[in-house]
Design an enzyme around this catalytic site. Sequence first.
Site, short mmCIF file in Angstrom:
data_model
loop_
_atom_site.label_atom_id
_atom_site.label_comp_id
_atom_site.label_asym_id
_atom_site.label_seq_id
_atom_site.Cartn_x
_atom_site.Cartn_y
_atom_site.Cartn_z
N CYS A 35 -4.90 7.48 9.96
CA CYS A 35 -4.99 6.93 11.31
C CYS A 35 -4.70 8.00 12.36
CB CYS A 35 -3.99 5.79 11.48
SG CYS A 35 -4.54 4.26 10.77
N ASP A 95 5.04 0.49 12.15
CA ASP A 95 3.83 -0.18 11.66
C ASP A 95 3.77 -1.65 12.07
OD1 ASP A 95 3.00 2.15 10.51
OD2 ASP A 95 3.37 1.55 8.44
N LYS A 127 0.85 -1.21 0.00
CA LYS A 127 0.00 0.00 0.00
C LYS A 127 0.88 1.25 0.00
CE LYS A 127 -1.81 1.52 4.09
NZ LYS A 127 -1.39 2.92 4.33
N ASN A 128 1.87 1.27 0.89
CA ASN A 128 2.66 2.49 1.06
C ASN A 128 3.60 2.75 -0.12
OD1 ASN A 128 1.34 2.83 3.42
ND2 ASN A 128 3.09 2.46 4.76
N ARG A 177 -8.24 -1.07 5.06
CA ARG A 177 -7.48 0.02 4.44
C ARG A 177 -6.09 -0.46 4.02
NH1 ARG A 177 -6.17 4.01 8.19
NH2 ARG A 177 -4.74 4.55 6.52
N ARG A 219 0.83 14.20 13.87
CA ARG A 219 1.10 14.05 12.43
C ARG A 219 1.09 15.38 11.66
NH1 ARG A 219 -1.10 8.32 10.26
NH2 ARG A 219 0.86 8.43 9.17
C1 UD1 Z 1 4.51 6.74 6.56
C2 UD1 Z 1 3.70 5.49 6.36
C3 UD1 Z 1 3.16 5.00 7.69
C4 UD1 Z 1 4.31 4.81 8.67
C5 UD1 Z 1 5.17 6.06 8.76
C6 UD1 Z 1 6.42 5.88 9.61
C7 UD1 Z 1 2.73 5.79 4.15
C8 UD1 Z 1 1.51 6.01 3.34
N1 UD1 Z 1 2.57 5.82 5.49
O1 UD1 Z 1 3.66 7.73 7.12
O2 UD1 Z 1 2.48 3.77 7.47
O3 UD1 Z 1 3.79 4.53 9.95
O4 UD1 Z 1 5.60 6.46 7.44
O5 UD1 Z 1 7.18 4.83 9.13
O6 UD1 Z 1 3.81 5.57 3.61
N2 UD1 Z 1 6.54 14.46 11.06
C9 UD1 Z 1 6.68 15.79 11.39
N3 UD1 Z 1 6.47 16.72 10.40
C10 UD1 Z 1 6.16 16.36 9.13
C11 UD1 Z 1 6.03 15.01 8.81
C12 UD1 Z 1 6.22 14.07 9.80
O7 UD1 Z 1 6.96 16.15 12.53
O8 UD1 Z 1 6.00 17.25 8.28
C13 UD1 Z 1 6.72 13.43 12.11
C14 UD1 Z 1 5.42 12.67 12.38
O9 UD1 Z 1 4.60 13.36 13.29
C15 UD1 Z 1 5.93 11.37 12.93
C16 UD1 Z 1 7.24 11.16 12.17
O10 UD1 Z 1 7.60 12.43 11.64
O11 UD1 Z 1 6.22 11.51 14.30
C17 UD1 Z 1 7.16 10.13 11.07
O12 UD1 Z 1 6.19 10.51 10.14
P1 UD1 Z 1 6.35 10.19 8.58
O13 UD1 Z 1 7.59 9.42 8.32
O14 UD1 Z 1 6.13 11.45 7.84
O15 UD1 Z 1 5.12 9.24 8.36
P2 UD1 Z 1 4.11 9.24 7.16
O16 UD1 Z 1 4.81 9.58 5.89
O17 UD1 Z 1 2.90 10.02 7.54
#
Ligand code: UD1
Length: 417
Positions: free
Chosen positions: A116, A305, A22-23, A397, A121
């Site tokens: 989620c 995850d 999915k990701n 999902r 986030r």
């Molecule tokens: C992706 C994955 C999700 C996985 C996560 C971490 C997809 C669709 N989803 O989510 O399944 O759990 O990586 O491996 O690929 N953060 C900030 N600022 C930002 C962005 C992120 O502070 O602008 C923080 C988030 O709050 C979190 C951490 O960085 O604490 C990791 O988030 P991120 O790697 O961005 O996760 P996703 O891309 O949302």
Amino acid sequence: MDIWHIRGGQRLEGISFVQGSKNASLPILAASILIPLRCELHNVPKLRDVDAALRILRHLGCRAEQWGNEVYIDSTTLSGSSIPHQLMEEMRSSVIFMGALIARCGEARLSLPGGCQLGRRPIDLHLDALHRMGAEIEEDGAEISCRVSKLHGADILLRYPSVGATENAMLAACGGKGETVIHGAAREPEIEALQEFLRTIGAEVSGAGSETIRIGGMRPQDHAVQRIIPDRIVASTIACAAAATGGHVELRGIDSKHFSTVLHFLNKAGCDIINNNRSVSIRSDGRLRAIGEVVTEPYPGFPTDAQPVLMAALLRAQGKTVIRETIFENRFRQVPELRRLGADIRCSGRTAEIQGVDFLHGTALTATDLRGGAAMIVAGLAAEGETVICDAGHVTRGYESFDLCLRALGADIYLEY
Ligand code: UD1
């Protein structure tokens, strides 16, 4: 409402072909609009999140269809650059359409994403990366507008290796003039898969899988074909279910490197792991032992995850395991439900202590989120008696036909829609 009915206590046994990721699919679907393109994607899982991405593509004026695990997209007809709230709120990954829209149209208008409820986030890293490439960003409540007259290459330093921010920066950079270098990039396999797709459509990208990614020019192609990589979290979930039930499962078509930390901990817990080329077998005698401390980290560390499903596998392990969650602040939402099965888990902030118990007993649960719901399924398979999980569509999902997949391995499970 989906209702999972599980009669626990069956050993999982057999061969399982792991679904597409999915990701990895979602950023590639967003990337399909970077240039006018016709593309075919193979091994795309049939999931609600994928469907949501296809609906966004159609809303933007593209043709986007899925037949089984094949997806066809024609983005030559793209006609819009804004995504309405009701489409954005369906999943968090919709935010990566921002980078792709900016690159193609010079503007994007969307609202804050759903997904989620794992914690705050924020998307500050995404916005900062786009800003460095020349985008002007306006936030008005939950609405974000990005506009750029000339997108340019930039040096981007991510203070945290966010997966989504890395993907968004890569996508936007494809439309920029000059070289973009992303320092402190996420190193997940899904980032490498995105790089492969971007190369297929003509982008000069290198470095994915390392901390530094370079994106240069683009020689646009008009056609692309790509196969989606297997889902390492689904593979981890089936492996944990095999471990928890004293089973013996062979996972086929996967790259064991992608979930080697999960296999490492299952091995430490007492499972035999046999790693062949493109297949891994996990054998457990059902008597697992605690594994000390597990800390979630960005790839190549232990994935957040897979944390809930590993926790579920260890509920009956002998001794105490400590899990420290460093990625999301709200990722123990499954714990109160797992306790209802008889699990002994103590949480304090971002740390959970799991003291193994002799047996779990089935009961009625409510799925809290995607991976938390999967953890409840793993625990239900290892519990005595019937577990019923009420699920507002979380598990589907991320897991395609998961009831059929587990039933083929001998589980007594069915999904009532
Ligand atoms: C992706 C994955 C999700 C996985 C996560 C971490 C997809 C669709 N989803 O989510 O399944 O759990 O990586 O491996 O690929 N953060 C900030 N600022 C930002 C962005 C992120 O502070 O602008 C923080 C988030 O709050 C979190 C951490 O960085 O604490 C990791 O988030 P991120 O790697 O961005 O996760 P996703 O891309 O949302």
